[in-house]
Write a protein that holds these residues in place. Structure first.
Motif, PDB file in Angstrom:
ATOM      1  N   LYS A  16       8.464  46.381  32.090  1.00  0.00           N
ATOM      2  CA  LYS A  16       8.353  44.845  32.073  1.00  0.00           C
ATOM      3  C   LYS A  16       7.498  44.483  33.453  1.00  0.00           C
ATOM      4  CE  LYS A  16      10.027  41.095  29.529  1.00  0.00           C
ATOM      5  NZ  LYS A  16      11.138  40.647  28.890  1.00  0.00           N
ATOM      6  N   LEU A  17       8.348  45.055  34.575  1.00  0.00           N
ATOM      7  CA  LEU A  17       7.660  44.682  35.841  1.00  0.00           C
ATOM      8  C   LEU A  17       6.447  45.538  36.099  1.00  0.00           C
ATOM      9  CD1 LEU A  17       7.846  43.508  38.686  1.00  0.00           C
ATOM     10  CD2 LEU A  17       9.368  45.476  39.452  1.00  0.00           C
ATOM     11  N   LYS A  18       6.324  46.669  35.655  1.00  0.00           N
ATOM     12  CA  LYS A  18       5.114  47.506  35.952  1.00  0.00           C
ATOM     13  C   LYS A  18       3.808  46.994  35.343  1.00  0.00           C
ATOM     14  CE  LYS A  18       3.635  52.259  35.361  1.00  0.00           C
ATOM     15  NZ  LYS A  18       3.977  53.518  34.680  1.00  0.00           N
TER      16      LYS A  18
ATOM     17  N   LEU B 295       3.521  43.635  34.530  1.00  0.00           N
ATOM     18  CA  LEU B 295       3.151  42.527  35.333  1.00  0.00           C
ATOM     19  C   LEU B 295       2.324  42.927  36.347  1.00  0.00           C
ATOM     20  CD1 LEU B 295       6.260  40.417  35.450  1.00  0.00           C
ATOM     21  CD2 LEU B 295       4.215  39.778  34.115  1.00  0.00           C
ATOM     22  N   ILE B 296       2.812  43.988  37.164  1.00  0.00           N
ATOM     23  CA  ILE B 296       1.997  44.446  38.278  1.00  0.00           C
ATOM     24  C   ILE B 296       0.373  45.040  37.716  1.00  0.00           C
ATOM     25  CG2 ILE B 296       1.800  46.195  40.058  1.00  0.00           C
ATOM     26  CD1 ILE B 296       4.758  46.355  40.189  1.00  0.00           C
ATOM     27  N   ILE B 297       0.698  45.715  36.664  1.00  0.00           N
ATOM     28  CA  ILE B 297      -0.953  46.404  36.390  1.00  0.00           C
ATOM     29  C   ILE B 297      -1.780  45.183  35.800  1.00  0.00           C
ATOM     30  CG2 ILE B 297      -1.720  47.827  34.508  1.00  0.00           C
ATOM     31  CD1 ILE B 297       0.339  49.717  34.910  1.00  0.00           C
ATOM     32  N   THR B 298      -1.021  44.444  34.929  1.00  0.00           N
ATOM     33  CA  THR B 298      -1.679  43.293  34.098  1.00  0.00           C
ATOM     34  C   THR B 298      -2.408  42.591  35.160  1.00  0.00           C
ATOM     35  OG1 THR B 298      -0.469  43.478  32.220  1.00  0.00           O
ATOM     36  CG2 THR B 298      -1.929  41.399  32.434  1.00  0.00           C
ATOM     37  N   LEU B 299      -1.339  41.959  36.028  1.00  0.00           N
ATOM     38  CA  LEU B 299      -2.196  40.944  37.227  1.00  0.00           C
ATOM     39  C   LEU B 299      -3.183  41.541  38.169  1.00  0.00           C
ATOM     40  CD1 LEU B 299       1.327  39.211  37.858  1.00  0.00           C
ATOM     41  CD2 LEU B 299      -0.940  37.919  37.174  1.00  0.00           C
ATOM     42  N   TYR B 300      -2.888  42.760  38.281  1.00  0.00           N
ATOM     43  CA  TYR B 300      -4.055  43.534  39.255  1.00  0.00           C
ATOM     44  C   TYR B 300      -5.269  43.729  38.471  1.00  0.00           C
ATOM     45  CZ  TYR B 300      -6.411  46.820  41.982  1.00  0.00           C
ATOM     46  OH  TYR B 300      -7.545  47.412  42.717  1.00  0.00           O
ATOM     47  N   TYR B 301      -5.164  43.953  37.146  1.00  0.00           N
ATOM     48  CA  TYR B 301      -6.496  44.242  36.559  1.00  0.00           C
ATOM     49  C   TYR B 301      -7.103  42.759  35.872  1.00  0.00           C
ATOM     50  CZ  TYR B 301      -6.236  49.128  37.106  1.00  0.00           C
ATOM     51  OH  TYR B 301      -6.358  50.486  37.938  1.00  0.00           O
ATOM     52  N   THR B 302      -6.452  41.756  35.936  1.00  0.00           N
ATOM     53  CA  THR B 302      -6.922  40.610  35.545  1.00  0.00           C
ATOM     54  C   THR B 302      -7.541  39.599  37.005  1.00  0.00           C
ATOM     55  OG1 THR B 302      -4.995  39.546  35.619  1.00  0.00           O
ATOM     56  CG2 THR B 302      -6.151  39.939  33.523  1.00  0.00           C
TER      57      THR B 302
ATOM     58  N   ARG C  52      -1.616  52.115  31.357  1.00  0.00           N
ATOM     59  CA  ARG C  52      -0.564  51.398  30.612  1.00  0.00           C
ATOM     60  C   ARG C  52       0.718  51.386  30.873  1.00  0.00           C
ATOM     61  NH1 ARG C  52      -0.633  52.905  24.718  1.00  0.00           N
ATOM     62  NH2 ARG C  52       1.070  51.597  24.636  1.00  0.00           N
ATOM     63  N   ALA C  53       1.475  50.252  31.076  1.00  0.00           N
ATOM     64  CA  ALA C  53       2.671  50.406  31.799  1.00  0.00           C
ATOM     65  C   ALA C  53       3.678  51.364  31.040  1.00  0.00           C
ATOM     66  CB  ALA C  53       3.482  48.961  31.907  1.00  0.00           C
ATOM     67  N   GLY C  54       3.418  51.345  29.845  1.00  0.00           N
ATOM     68  CA  GLY C  54       4.452  52.196  29.100  1.00  0.00           C
ATOM     69  C   GLY C  54       4.355  53.729  29.012  1.00  0.00           C
ATOM     70  N   MET C  55       3.250  54.296  29.820  1.00  0.00           N
ATOM     71  CA  MET C  55       3.098  55.622  30.165  1.00  0.00           C
ATOM     72  C   MET C  55       3.397  55.894  31.486  1.00  0.00           C
ATOM     73  SD  MET C  55       1.597  56.636  27.366  1.00  0.00           S
ATOM     74  CE  MET C  55       0.492  58.064  27.787  1.00  0.00           C
ATOM     75  N   PRO C  56       4.084  57.033  31.721  1.00  0.00           N
ATOM     76  CA  PRO C  56       4.606  57.508  33.008  1.00  0.00           C
ATOM     77  C   PRO C  56       3.166  57.528  34.095  1.00  0.00           C
ATOM     78  CG  PRO C  56       5.355  59.110  31.441  1.00  0.00           C
ATOM     79  CD  PRO C  56       4.485  58.180  30.795  1.00  0.00           C
ATOM     80  N   GLY C  57       3.378  57.175  35.419  1.00  0.00           N
ATOM     81  CA  GLY C  57       1.993  57.267  36.287  1.00  0.00           C
ATOM     82  C   GLY C  57       2.234  56.201  37.245  1.00  0.00           C
TER      83      GLY C  57
END
Ligand SMILES: Cc1cc2nc3c(=O)[nH]c(=O)nc-3n(C[C@H](O)[C@H](O)[C@H](O)COP(=O)(O)OP(=O)(O)OC[C@H]3O[C@@H](n4cnc5c(N)ncnc54)[C@H](O)[C@@H]3O)c2cc1C
Ligand code: SF4
Lengths: 207, 562
Positions: free
Chosen positions: A159-161, A163-170, B394-399
């Motif tokens: 969930k936290l990851k 949020l980080i990815i989504t907010l970065y890539y938007t 994607r958050a659900g994949m390791p990395g």
């Protein structure tokens, strides 16, 4: 009407530009957020952990990383304006767990570690989190279940990851520097030859 | 006193208003929701990073106000204001029969958020009930509606190819179809070479690939390929009632639109049998009032139109208005939805595309047509596409770290995705009724919806998935994800059948002109009228039925017959 929208948009863009400009200054990376983000949820040490985590997940290189585009500040804001109490608890729990990881291993806070050391701790944590986990207790619709993919061991970290990815890539920076974003593409070009180094096009909606 | 009242301003009500206004009638459109101002309410000019909360609706708000609406793919912070709050508009279902009722109450109804896929029914559909005995025979055939499809396709602007398939008739007035990308062409060739009975075509869609002068007259322009149409389109490049049908009605100077007017019931004069007007409750003040007219068009959407008829019960009509057949509210159908298969596709390595085309591919029906079905009647089509997978990590994949960021810089692999839309049979037990005691905040009974897919649907769903997998695999795809069952009824957002057309007043509510058998100046032309569901997206058919019925009603009025 279009002109009016365009003008409002420019005004908005200016404001966003300022925000990003401010955040892209040599990052006082883990300091308390300043400026626009009126609502904050995390205490200073938690915010420092979040900033360190975000920076480890998406570091700066030739483009700004998660901290550079203000992801920690945005997440802190979302903990107030978006998250349910349950989500807030999960995020705080994950931050505490990661900080404890650092204290157990190095007797330092996670935020105080070097970027290399942070990554060394977070890579196995991330990997373990993705191991198959128990089925979620909440009832998912068929569609949600399909979208969610298989259950993992540590959904709070995902969930936290996410949020980080989504907010970065938007963020405007990522959508225009990491990817190519045209809000109004105009023509549909059904076939385009890929050239070396070409970046992916970003999408602005569900498709 | 108006010449006509149209109840509901959405997809079908907008066309009723336009056609009746253009015929010279003074028309009152009653809309239960608020008005929509494209300049303020459309969010298509907001950049992705300008939305709060990464375009996500606050979690507590979703749980409290939008537990049903949030299941729709188009629900987000960008479109939140276009969906009803479930908390304000409750309905009940039995515990074991989920029904996902997706709604928008405002000027334009769901024509603002719709997916624009626009297909014709064929005689395969209009003859189905008569042939296999489920439901009642349609009182019309394809030839009766074909000219009205032409008229509507020209007005709304449907982009599509003329594919020459009898089960999916072509339009006369199509705008140029959007083109397939290179991977889709490869997929098409693979599927069509293995099965001569299956075709892969571009999705026919109500987006102006090229705006024509009659579109531009209404302030519309060509599509800019953004694929954010559900936010409302400031270019007017997609068809909506708000920016197309209602403006066409308005320019005749014959239109009066009243918003915040919840139609409570329709009033019938017991002596003449005719409708004389409607009772309305003001959404804001909750005060009642009535409007009178010589003609009433019911376009509140299938479940709401049946609801209004049921709520119009009187001493003379204890079961509700126009309900001597006891069919009002019954036979709810919705296309089986979310029967999706996705796989990695070995498409051309160096090929990409540019722009966000507002439609996908379509595979028209082949089962129980050119190929037999496995133990069920009727059939299905698929919508989908082959596109480059978003390369965003994607958050659900390791990395994490530099590697994750680097991954996001590469153009992703091809992914093929097809999702079946299956026909559902009319079943009188699938129905909406009124709760006996529970009332909403306007004092109106809460609707109770009971709807379940049956054994025919279950068998069909199995084959939808099997065929989906077979086609992807035949084209060389590696299937990575497949649904196990259809979504709950309602989620297809094609609910229909509750005020059905038919030949016999004993078993149907409307005749072949969408005219109530028992109330000669009352017409219902939304999805309620559908005697069977076919398997294609239905809104174009609602619009064609509406234009046809409006033309007939005006003739009857001029003859003095109603
Ligand atoms: C996300 C999404 C995607 C879709 N995709 C497609 C697609 O690709 N192709 C397709 O064909 N269809 C699609 N649909 C379905 C399509 O939107 C509907 O079929 C269509 O809008 C139905 O038209 P209607 O006039 O019956 O109802 P609506 O458009 O829903 O309009 C009904 C109107 O009546 C009003 N109303 C209701 N009750 C009352 C009352 N008591 N008094 C006064 N007013 C009332 C409502 O507020 C509303 O404005 C989609 C829908 C959604 C939400
Ligand atoms: S894709 Fe076309 S119709 Fe859809 S919002 Fe963009 S310009 Fe409008």
């Amino acid at each position: 009407m279009i002109d009016e929208i365009a003008m409002n948009r420019r005004a908005l863009m200016g404001r966003i530009g300022l925000l990003i400009g401010a955040a892209a200054l040599p990052p006082e990376a883990f300091a308390l957020p300043k400026g626009k983000a009126a609502k904050k949820f995390l205490a200073a040490p938690q915010f420092a952990t979040l900033s360190a985590v975000a920076d480890t997940v998406i570091p700066a290189d030739e483009t700004p990383g998660a901290v550079g585009v203000g992801v920690p500040r945005l997440i802190d804001g979302m903990l107030v304006t978006w998250a349910s109490a349950d989500t807030r608890g999960q995020i705080v729990g994950v931050l505490a767990a990661i900080d404890k990881l650092a204290r157990d291993a190095d007797r330092k806070s996670f935020a105080a570690l070097s970027p290399e050391r942070r990554k060394a701790l977070l890579v196995p944590y991330d990997k373990d989190a993705m191991k198959p986990g128990p089925k979620p207790t909440e009832k998912l619709t068929a569609l949600q279940a399909m979208m969610a993919g298989p259950p993992v061991m540590n959904p709070s970290w995902v969930k936290l990851k996410d949020l980080i990815i989504t907010l970065y890539y938007t963020s405007e920076v990522a959508m225009t520097k990491e990817e190519i974003y045209e809000h109004v593409p105009g023509k549909w070009v059904p076939s385009l030859k890929i050239t070396p180094g070409m970046r992916p096009f970003a999408s602005g909606g569900p498709f | 006193m108006f010449d006509a009242i149209v109840i509901g301003s959405g997809m079908s009500g907008g066309i009723a208003a336009k056609e009746l206004c253009e015929a010279g009638l003074k028309v009152l459109v009653l809309e239960r929701g608020n008005d929509v101002d494209p300049g303020k309410d459309y969010t298509d000019m907001v950049m992705p990073w300008e939305f709060p909360n990464a375009m996500r609706v606050p979690e507590d708000e979703v749980a409290r106000d939008y537990p049903v609406q949030s299941q729709c793919y188009a629900f987000s912070e960008a479109t939140k204001h276009f969906w009803v709050k479930d908390s304000d508009h409750p309905y009940t279902t039995p515990a074991d029969k989920d029904f996902t009722w997706i709604r928008g109450y405002h000027t334009g109804g769901r024509s603002i958020m719709w997916g624009r896929q626009s297909y014709r029914l064929s005689d395969l559909d209009f003859e189905a009930n008569a042939k296999d005995g489920f439901g009642v025979d349609w009182p019309i055939r394809y030839a009766d509606i074909a000219p009205w499809y032409d008229k509507m396709e020209k007005f709304v602007g449907v982009a599509g190819d003329r594919d020459g398939l009898p089960q999916l008739p072509d339009g006369e007035n199509y705008l140029p179809g959007f083109e397939l990308n290179d991977a889709e062409k490869q997929f098409k060739a693979a599927v069509e070479s293995k099965w001569s009975s299956r075709k892969v075509i571009i999705g026919r869609t109500a987006n102006l690939s090229v705006a024509k002068p009659w579109h531009e007259e209404l302030g519309r322009s060509s599509c800019n390929n953004r694929s954010i149409c559900e936010r409302g389109c400031s270019f007017g490049a997609m068809h909506s009632s708000l920016t197309n049908s209602l403006p066409a009605a308005r320019r005749t100077n014959n239109l009066t639109l009243v918003t915040d007017a919840i139609v409570h019931s329709i009033i019938q004069d017991p002596k003449t049998g005719k409708a004389t007007g409607v009772r309305v409750i003001d959404r804001k003040t909750k005060v009642g009032r009535t409007y009178e007219a010589r003609l009433v068009f019911l376009n509140a959407s299938a479940i709401n139109s049946a609801y209004i008829l049921l709520n119009s019960a009187s001493e003379h009509n204890p079961n509700g208005l126009a309900n001597g057949s006891d069919q009002v509210g019954r036979n709810i159908m919705d296309h089986m939805y979310a029967l999706s298969t996705a796989g990695m596709f070995p498409g051309p390595k160096d090929s990409y595309y540019k722009g966000r085309r507002p439609t996908g591919i379509y595979i028209p029906r082949f089962r129980n047509y050119a190929e037999d079905g496995d133990g069920y009647v009727r059939g299905y089509g698929y919508q989908g596409g082959v596109s480059r997978l978003g390369s965003r990590p994607r958050a659900g994949m390791p990395g994490i770290g530099a590697e994750l960021k680097e991954q996001g810089r590469h153009i992703g692999p091809w992914m093929a995705y097809i999702s079946g839309f299956g026909e559902m049979l009319p079943n009188p037990e699938n129905r909406v009724t009124l709760e006996k005691t529970a009332k909403d905040q306007w004092g109106m009974p809460i609707p109770h919806i009971e709807c379940k897919q049956g054994p025919n649907e279950a068998k069909m769903a199995k084959q939808i998935l099997a065929d989906g997998r077979a086609m992807l695999e035949a084209a060389g795809a590696f299937v990575v994800n497949q649904a196990k069952e259809a979504g709950p009824p309602g989620l297809g957002i094609h609910e229909m059948g509750t005020v059905r057309m038919g030949r016999d007043p004993k078993t149907s509510v409307l005749n072949g002109w969408n005219q109530a058998h028992e109330v000669p100046n009352l017409f219902c032309t939304d999805g309620g009228a559908m005697a069977s569901s076919g398997c294609v997206n239905p809104s174009l058919t609602y619009m064609a039925l509406t234009a046809r019925a409006a033309d007939h009603a005006v003739k009857l009025m001029k003859e003095g017959a109603i």
